[in-house]
Structure formats: C-alpha cells, structure tokens
Motif scaffolding. Sequence first.
Motif, short mmCIF file in Angstrom:
data_model
loop_
_atom_site.label_atom_id
_atom_site.label_comp_id
_atom_site.label_asym_id
_atom_site.label_seq_id
_atom_site.Cartn_x
_atom_site.Cartn_y
_atom_site.Cartn_z
N VAL A 249 0.87 -1.18 0.00
CA VAL A 249 0.00 0.00 0.00
C VAL A 249 0.91 1.23 0.00
O VAL A 249 1.84 1.33 0.82
CB VAL A 249 -0.93 0.03 1.22
CG1 VAL A 249 -1.75 1.32 1.22
CG2 VAL A 249 -1.84 -1.19 1.23
N ILE A 250 0.67 2.15 -0.91
CA ILE A 250 1.41 3.41 -0.97
C ILE A 250 0.40 4.54 -0.85
O ILE A 250 -0.52 4.65 -1.67
CB ILE A 250 2.22 3.54 -2.28
CG1 ILE A 250 3.19 2.36 -2.43
CG2 ILE A 250 2.99 4.86 -2.30
CD1 ILE A 250 3.95 2.37 -3.76
N ASP A 251 0.58 5.38 0.15
CA ASP A 251 -0.29 6.54 0.36
C ASP A 251 0.52 7.82 0.20
O ASP A 251 1.66 7.92 0.72
CB ASP A 251 -0.91 6.51 1.77
CG ASP A 251 -2.00 5.46 1.88
OD1 ASP A 251 -2.94 5.50 1.07
OD2 ASP A 251 -1.89 4.59 2.77
N PRO A 252 0.02 8.83 -0.48
CA PRO A 252 0.74 10.10 -0.60
C PRO A 252 0.66 10.88 0.73
O PRO A 252 -0.32 10.79 1.47
CB PRO A 252 -0.02 10.82 -1.71
CG PRO A 252 -1.39 10.28 -1.65
CD PRO A 252 -1.25 8.85 -1.21
N ILE A 253 1.72 11.63 1.03
CA ILE A 253 1.76 12.49 2.23
C ILE A 253 1.78 13.93 1.74
O ILE A 253 2.67 14.32 0.96
CB ILE A 253 3.00 12.19 3.09
CG1 ILE A 253 3.02 10.72 3.50
CG2 ILE A 253 3.03 13.09 4.34
CD1 ILE A 253 4.28 10.32 4.22
N ARG A 254 0.82 14.67 2.18
CA ARG A 254 0.71 16.07 1.74
C ARG A 254 0.65 17.00 2.95
O ARG A 254 0.18 16.62 4.03
CB ARG A 254 -0.53 16.25 0.87
CG ARG A 254 -0.50 15.42 -0.40
CD ARG A 254 -1.74 15.67 -1.25
NE ARG A 254 -1.76 14.79 -2.41
CZ ARG A 254 -1.13 15.06 -3.55
NH1 ARG A 254 -0.45 16.20 -3.67
NH2 ARG A 254 -1.19 14.23 -4.57
N THR A 255 1.07 18.25 2.73
CA THR A 255 0.95 19.29 3.75
C THR A 255 -0.49 19.76 3.79
O THR A 255 -1.29 19.42 2.92
CB THR A 255 1.88 20.46 3.41
OG1 THR A 255 1.46 21.01 2.16
CG2 THR A 255 3.33 20.00 3.30
N PRO A 256 -0.82 20.54 4.82
CA PRO A 256 -2.21 21.02 4.90
C PRO A 256 -2.67 21.76 3.64
O PRO A 256 -3.85 21.74 3.33
CB PRO A 256 -2.18 21.95 6.13
CG PRO A 256 -1.12 21.36 6.99
CD PRO A 256 -0.04 20.87 6.06
N ASP A 257 -1.73 22.40 2.92
CA ASP A 257 -2.18 23.10 1.71
C ASP A 257 -2.17 22.19 0.49
O ASP A 257 -2.39 22.64 -0.63
CB ASP A 257 -1.31 24.34 1.48
CG ASP A 257 0.14 23.95 1.18
OD1 ASP A 257 0.45 22.73 1.23
OD2 ASP A 257 0.94 24.85 0.88
N GLY A 258 -1.88 20.86 0.66
CA GLY A 258 -1.96 19.92 -0.44
C GLY A 258 -0.65 19.64 -1.14
O GLY A 258 -0.62 18.86 -2.11
N THR A 259 0.43 20.20 -0.68
CA THR A 259 1.71 19.97 -1.32
C THR A 259 2.22 18.57 -0.99
O THR A 259 2.21 18.15 0.16
CB THR A 259 2.76 21.00 -0.86
OG1 THR A 259 2.27 22.31 -1.17
CG2 THR A 259 4.10 20.77 -1.56
N LEU A 260 2.62 17.81 -2.04
CA LEU A 260 3.14 16.47 -1.86
C LEU A 260 4.54 16.54 -1.27
O LEU A 260 5.43 17.20 -1.82
CB LEU A 260 3.18 15.72 -3.19
CG LEU A 260 3.73 14.31 -3.15
CD1 LEU A 260 2.75 13.39 -2.41
CD2 LEU A 260 3.99 13.78 -4.56
N VAL A 261 4.75 15.87 -0.15
CA VAL A 261 6.07 15.87 0.48
C VAL A 261 6.68 14.47 0.50
O VAL A 261 7.84 14.31 0.92
CB VAL A 261 5.98 16.43 1.91
CG1 VAL A 261 5.58 17.89 1.90
CG2 VAL A 261 5.03 15.59 2.76
N GLY A 262 5.94 13.45 0.07
CA GLY A 262 6.48 12.10 0.04
C GLY A 262 5.37 11.06 0.06
O GLY A 262 4.20 11.34 -0.21
N PHE A 263 5.78 9.82 0.40
CA PHE A 263 4.83 8.71 0.40
C PHE A 263 5.07 7.82 1.62
O PHE A 263 6.23 7.63 2.05
CB PHE A 263 4.99 7.84 -0.86
CG PHE A 263 4.78 8.58 -2.14
CD1 PHE A 263 3.51 8.72 -2.68
CD2 PHE A 263 5.86 9.15 -2.82
CE1 PHE A 263 3.31 9.38 -3.88
CE2 PHE A 263 5.67 9.82 -4.01
CZ PHE A 263 4.40 9.95 -4.54
#
Length: 655
Positions: free
Chosen positions: A123-137
């Motif tokens: 399972v791979i989930d995206p990690i985003r900041t509160p404003d939606g910026t992708l910072v990793g997985f």
Amino acid sequence: MNNSTQPDEKLSEEPNEKPKEIRRAPTGYEQRFDLLVASITDYAIYMLDTEGHVSSWNAGAQRFKGYEAQDIIGQHFSRFYTDEDKATGLPQRALRAAREEGRFEGEGWRVRKDGTRFWASVVIDPIRTPDGTLVGFAKITRDITERMTAQEALRESEQRFRLLVQGVTDYALYMLSPEGIITNWNAGAQRIKGYAEREVVGTHYRRFFTEEDRAAGLPEQAIETATRTGRYESEGWRVRRDGSRFYAHAVLDAIHDEAGDLLGFAKITRDITEQRKAAQSLEQTRSALFQAQKMEAIGQLTGGIAHDFNNLLAVLSSGIDILHAQQPGSTAGRVLDSMRRAVERGALLTQQLLAFARQQPLAAATHQINTLVGAFEPVLRRASGPQVSFLFDLSPRLASVSVDEARFEATILNLVVNARDAMPEGGTLTLETRNVDLKNNEVGALPAGQYVRVTVRDTGTGMSPEVVARAFEPFFTTKPVGKGTGLGLSQVYGFIAQSGGDVIIETALGEGTAISLYLPAVAEAGPVDAGLPSLRSERVLIAEDDKLVMAVACELFETMGYDVVTAPDGVAALRILERDTAIDVLFTDLMMPNGMTGLDLARAARARHPAMKIIIASGYPQAALQQEQPGSTEFSFVGKPYRLADLARHLRATS
C-alpha cells in the motif's frame, strides 16, 4: 542531495509557514509514535520522498527485506522490485497512481537483499501538507507468501478438481441451486444428456425427467428428500435432448456450509440402460432355464406315469379280449364293449402324456411348412368356425424343416382351435410363417441359427401372466369342466421341443394371443409330397376397400391356387409392394379411398415391377372408362360383377 531533508527544504520555501513551527522538536506523542512504527516487525513501514527514495526504515522492513537502515536509506525503492517489473515500469506507475488517485494498492513478487523473493501486499499513500503539497509517500509492505502459496495451492487443487470433473465422461456431474437450478455442467453430462453447458445452466433440472415423472412431482420430491435427509437416490427413465430415453441411476447430495446453511446439491447421474438390459436378459435366461428344468421334471414324471398306465391298460385290454371271447353277444359282452372303449380312451390319454414328455415316436422328415399348411388349410378353416376371419400370411421361399407331418398338423389344429375358443364373439385369426435368424438364447435356450417361425395369432381374450406361466403344464386349463383336458398346449410344447425347437407365448389380457413355434431350418429343400397340391405357385395382392367384395375376390383366387395378400386401399397396397418383391399378380378395384385410384396404383406398380400381371376391376363400361380415365387401356380390365372364369381368362391373357 540528502533525500531525508528534502521535505524540510521544500516546506521552508513556503511563504506562509513559520520556521519555528516546521523545525520544532518532536513532542512526546510523536516520539512514542515513531517508537511504535520502528518496533513493528510484521509490517515493513517506511517513507519515500517524492521521487521514491527511501527516507525511513522500520524493524519490519529490515526483517522482510534484509537491509539495515544505513544500507537502504537514500536508495530508490524500485530495487525491491523484480527485473521484470522494473522493465515494465511498475514502480513509477505505482507512485503515479498514489500521487494522482490518492492511493496505490497491489500484490506481487518483491526481492530481498539476498536475492530471494517473497509475495508482498503493498500500500502506498501520498503524504501532503495542509495546503496539499506532496512531500512524500508512506509505504506499507506485508509478506503474504504463505497466504499466497496456500491460495495458489487451493487454486491449483480447485483447477485439478475441475479438470477431473470435466474429464469424467461416464457420469453426469453437475450442481444445483437449493431451488433445483443448474449452476454448472461437465462433459459427461453433455455426453449422456446431449445438452451443451450454455443450453442448461440457469434452467431447472426437471427438464430431464419424463412427462409422467414431472406430472407426479418427482423432481420436487427428490429435492425435498435430499434437503430433509441429505441424500436422495433413485433409478428411472430420463430424457435426452433429442427426446430419446435412457435408464439412469441418480444420486442427489445436499451441500451445506460450515454454518449448516444449504448451498445447493451435487447431482450424479449414470446411464445404466445397457446394464439394465443385461440384468433383464440374465433374468430372462434364468427364468427360461427354470422353466425348462421344471418342464423337464414334469415330463419325466409324466412319462413314467404314462408308461406304467400303459402297462395297466395292456393288462385290462387283454383281459377284456379273453372275457369277450368267452361270452360273445351276452349282456356281459355289451359291458365289455363299454370297457373296451374306456381302455381306448385311456390309451389316447397316455399318448397325449407321452407327447408332452417327448417320448412319443416321431416319423420326422424334411418338409416345407407352407406346403403342409396349404394341404391342411380346408381342415383349419372349418375348425376356425364361421364367426372367425381366418387369414394366411405365408412367407415365400420359406426354409425347410424336419418334422413329423401328422404331429405338426395336430399341433397347428390344436392352436387354431384354442384361438377360436378365445374369440367366442368372433375375431381375426392369422397363421403366419417366417424365416428368422436367432442369436444364442434369444428364444428360450435355443442355439443361434436359422429357424422357421410358425405363429398362430388371435384377437381374443388373452392370458394373464399367471396363466402363461402354467400354460404348458399337463391338465392345466382355464376352460370350464368338460370343455378341455388341459393337454393341448402340453402336447404342442412336447412335440416342438422333441423336434429341436421351442414355443413362445405373447399375450395380454384383452389384447389377444400369439403362439409362435420355432423349428430349426434344414439346408436341403423339402420334397413336395406325392398326392398333395403345391402351395400357392403364385401370389396375388388384392386391393379392395369393400369387405364383401374383398372376401369374394379372395375366395376366387384361392380356388385357383393363389397365395392371397390383401390391402384395404391403394396406399396400403403400395407399401406392401415396396417391401414384398414376390407378388406375381396385382388385382385392384378402380375406385378406392385415400387419394389413390386403382389406375394410380397400377401405374406405380408397373414402374416398380414391369413383369407383374395387373388386372383392374371396374363397374364402368370400357368405353366410358376410357373417357373418364385416359390411358387406362394399358392395363387389363374386368367388369363387375366378375366370375371365376372371367378372372382365369384375364390371367391367361395378361402378360
């Protein structure tokens, strides 16, 4: 570039973020969470940067994949994939799916540090900041090799089972829903029942039952019994796709899940038609053997009694002769005469018993049965009586047999009299002869070979199975007291058995009786007995719809020595001509029912048998007939009413 610090650098570039909030020291909760993740050993839980490089590593990842944290952090996660998956771009597709769709989930082979493989659930989930910026997985991997192996083993087992079931062709194996709907179908079911899978899946299995069984609710009873008891087993007739029937042995087993709920039924059907025939044949053979042994035992007993009785009669007869010589003409002499007649009747009775016991002396000679019947025909007709219609259906070119002529005539007369008595209100009596080729034990215990069958058939009262079982026993009779001795059929059986043949009775109550005599055929042709007329030198087919006219025509042709075959109309006559090529003369009425005139029949007969003599009878004058029926002059016509001399003249003139 240090991939582990990349997210912080990106976040620091955001103008709305406060540096102190981003770089704050971990709280106690966060430290505990990190410790929790790091200590999990059943799951590989680690982080990836936005490009797919490993940025964290837990104990579970180290256990599954074999890498220490310092060996793998900063490396691209694609190194865990097989060469085949890397060649197809699977790692990149996985990240793209997680980034664009919010999640990637899948299963596949992954590679450990030592090069071994394991089956992983990923399972791979995206990690985003509160404003939606992708910072990793966030990536979670679980080793499910054992589960996959078990599932694969189960799949292979199910596949082998399906192949096994589909490979079975001697049994129809299929499943039913709890309501009796067919859910699958094997090759054996298709072979036995004739239906392809697409034709039956989704339909009710009652379609295989006969109309009688469906009307009686047998399919529903079978399901109800299997539901209640777990199993239903039966035998009976079933119907194929083409409408033909086969005899089936069927088993219906209920299938339940672990909770005991009914899932459906397993249905096994086997075609046992041939086994049933074999069992019936064996039973018939046993019955015939038992009957033969019974008759043999009764015959031996009867023969012994008859011989002893004959010796007693001889003593009585000699004593009567002596007493009669001493007292001629006296009252005592008349008493002795009565005693003499009683002794003669006793002697006749012993002869009948010896005939049944197959101990009578026979004067066997080679004969043609049709010749014997033809010479004896007047006696047989008189014996049949005025209320019975007597028909002769004698096969041409009949094989010869070796029989005692006098005994054979007595046998046929016996059967004709019995047939007459079975038709007190009148009926039809037929005497038929045929050549037959029998298989071993096809009739009683007779060996395979060529036989002549003589059948006397009536349309009388018939016999019950109980009567048939005892019909050949001496003194057994269904006639009233004083109307029969019960020795008639016993004599018939004894004579035919002594001649190397057998007797078969076919009958049913209210449907008449046919008694067939089977006599072994002999190779050489039988001589025509001196002084006896040859039977039917030619055969005539008479087509006439009026029964009275038909009777007169038959009588006239029989008087001239013809073997007569009859038909009620042109259609029936044409069918006879198609199967019987031994007809010499066609004699037909001009006007007949069912769409075929005598002229139509004559033309069809001439086309099939150019050498056949054809005579058409008509009440029309010849001139009027020519106008009414153009082309009719090609055949010989005789006017009604006709006489014997008219027929004889036309027969001589007809080529």
